[in-house]
Design a protein around this motif. Structure first.
Motif, PDB file in Angstrom:
ATOM      1  N   VAL A   1      27.560  11.964  29.487  1.00  0.00           N
ATOM      2  CA  VAL A   1      28.441  11.574  28.380  1.00  0.00           C
ATOM      3  C   VAL A   1      28.306  12.501  27.189  1.00  0.00           C
ATOM      4  CG1 VAL A   1      28.472   9.161  29.092  1.00  0.00           C
ATOM      5  CG2 VAL A   1      26.777   9.924  27.406  1.00  0.00           C
ATOM      6  N   SER A   2      27.203  13.245  27.110  1.00  0.00           N
ATOM      7  CA  SER A   2      26.995  14.143  25.983  1.00  0.00           C
ATOM      8  C   SER A   2      28.070  15.218  25.895  1.00  0.00           C
ATOM      9  CB  SER A   2      25.615  14.809  26.077  1.00  0.00           C
ATOM     10  OG  SER A   2      24.585  13.860  26.007  1.00  0.00           O
ATOM     11  N   CYS A   3      28.600  15.615  27.035  1.00  0.00           N
ATOM     12  CA  CYS A   3      29.678  16.614  27.052  1.00  0.00           C
ATOM     13  C   CYS A   3      31.026  15.999  27.429  1.00  0.00           C
ATOM     14  CB  CYS A   3      29.348  17.743  28.032  1.00  0.00           C
ATOM     15  SG  CYS A   3      28.092  18.886  27.467  1.00  0.00           S
ATOM     16  N   HIS A   4      31.021  15.114  28.425  1.00  0.00           N
ATOM     17  CA  HIS A   4      32.276  14.642  29.006  1.00  0.00           C
ATOM     18  C   HIS A   4      32.818  13.376  28.358  1.00  0.00           C
ATOM     19  CE1 HIS A   4      31.942  17.707  32.072  1.00  0.00           C
ATOM     20  NE2 HIS A   4      30.690  17.347  32.273  1.00  0.00           N
ATOM     21  N   GLY A   5      32.064  12.783  27.425  1.00  0.00           N
ATOM     22  CA  GLY A   5      32.533  11.594  26.732  1.00  0.00           C
ATOM     23  C   GLY A   5      32.133  10.308  27.425  1.00  0.00           C
ATOM     24  N   ASP A   6      32.165   9.213  26.681  1.00  0.00           N
ATOM     25  CA  ASP A   6      31.734   7.922  27.217  1.00  0.00           C
ATOM     26  C   ASP A   6      32.569   7.460  28.407  1.00  0.00           C
ATOM     27  OD1 ASP A   6      29.648   7.650  25.438  1.00  0.00           O
ATOM     28  OD2 ASP A   6      30.831   6.547  23.969  1.00  0.00           O
TER      29      ASP A   6
ATOM     30  N   PHE B   1      21.759  22.740  25.938  1.00  0.00           N
ATOM     31  CA  PHE B   1      23.003  22.025  25.650  1.00  0.00           C
ATOM     32  C   PHE B   1      23.551  22.417  24.284  1.00  0.00           C
ATOM     33  CE2 PHE B   1      24.707  18.268  23.401  1.00  0.00           C
ATOM     34  CZ  PHE B   1      25.891  18.135  24.091  1.00  0.00           C
ATOM     35  N   ALA B   2      22.669  22.443  23.269  1.00  0.00           N
ATOM     36  CA  ALA B   2      23.115  22.786  21.918  1.00  0.00           C
ATOM     37  C   ALA B   2      23.648  24.206  21.855  1.00  0.00           C
ATOM     38  CB  ALA B   2      21.948  22.614  20.938  1.00  0.00           C
ATOM     39  N   LEU B   3      22.964  25.125  22.499  1.00  0.00           N
ATOM     40  CA  LEU B   3      23.407  26.514  22.505  1.00  0.00           C
ATOM     41  C   LEU B   3      24.727  26.664  23.233  1.00  0.00           C
ATOM     42  CD1 LEU B   3      20.021  28.337  23.233  1.00  0.00           C
ATOM     43  CD2 LEU B   3      21.308  28.361  21.087  1.00  0.00           C
ATOM     44  N   ALA B   4      24.873  25.938  24.342  1.00  0.00           N
ATOM     45  CA  ALA B   4      26.101  26.045  25.131  1.00  0.00           C
ATOM     46  C   ALA B   4      27.299  25.507  24.371  1.00  0.00           C
ATOM     47  CB  ALA B   4      25.948  25.288  26.456  1.00  0.00           C
ATOM     48  N   VAL B   5      27.111  24.380  23.671  1.00  0.00           N
ATOM     49  CA  VAL B   5      28.213  23.821  22.882  1.00  0.00           C
ATOM     50  C   VAL B   5      28.685  24.826  21.846  1.00  0.00           C
ATOM     51  CG1 VAL B   5      28.828  22.067  21.191  1.00  0.00           C
ATOM     52  CG2 VAL B   5      27.576  21.418  23.239  1.00  0.00           C
TER      53      VAL B   5
END
Length: 225
Positions: A142-147, A9-13
């Motif tokens: 939610v980590s990518c798409h928001g709450d 996830f961190a690398l993709a962001v």
């Protein structure tokens, strides 16, 4: 989220943000120009309730109101073959970088013209059932798409709240497809996440997210109204 998925996830962001920023610096989209280039789009995305029939029947996604950077990245992925839907690959292959930027700008603005200044709540009005809440937590959506699933952490990620549930289900399944599949999507983060779940669980996730209030719309052309 597992340690492996956290790292991915961190690398993709970092990767997606860098690519989107570089692309935005090179090619600026023009919504007015994009309005003249939508002939290949409106036959599916401009008809409310229109259904695709391959590889299975599902409503085509709503793209009016979607983030321009996400639309651009999705079209580029179809063009490169990272997304392997035959129809979309054929269409994307005919587009230049400027065409993609213009179309993305057009559809982002088209959605804004429909929703105006209406703000979605910070979190969905509808709480998920406990079993769905557990699936959402496991997937860390939610980590990518928001709450509220409509405010992603980076505009290169999609808004998904209110998107057609059957489309979301097919999209999620496509991340589980093997690389040799005719239809599938290559994405290390989404692939790692989707493969944790059965298809029945993916359908539950899709049904919940699709039931929420969102900013995505299907805006018919005058000829289809």
């Amino acid at each position: 989220m597992t340690k492996k998925l956290t790292t991915l996830f961190a690398l993709a962001v970092a990767s997606v943000t860098a690519i989107a920023t570089a692309h935005a610096a090179e090619v600026q989209g023009d919504a007015q120009a994009g309005a003249k280039k939508i002939a290949m789009c409106v036959g599916c995305h401009g008809i409310p309730g229109y259904q695709a029939t391959f590889p299975e029947v599902h409503k085509v996604p709503m793209i009016a109101g979607q983030n321009a950077k996400y639309i651009a990245s999705a079209l580029d992925a179809y063009r490169k073959g990272d997304r392997r839907h035959p129809t979309m690959r054929g269409i994307a292959a005919s587009l230049s970088d400027q065409d993609i930027a213009d179309l993305a700008a057009y559809y982002e603005q088209l959605g804004k013209s429909q929703t105006g200044s209406t703000e979605l709540p910070a979190k969905p009005r509808t709480e998920p059932k406990p079993q769905v809440a557990a699936l959402l937590q496991k997937a860390a959506c939610v980590s990518c798409h928001g709450d509220n699933f409509s405010k992603p952490i980076d505009p290169a990620y999609p808004k998904i709240a209110g998107q057609h549930a059957d489309y979301l289900f097919v999209a999620l399944k496509s991340y589980k497809a093997e690389p040799s599949a005719v239809v599938g999507r290559s994405n290390p983060v989404m692939g790692g996440i989707a493969k944790q779940f059965s298809n029945a669980e993916l359908k539950e996730l899709a049904n919940y997210v699709g039931s929420l209030d969102g900013e995505l719309r299907t805006v018919p052309e005058s000829r289809f109204r």
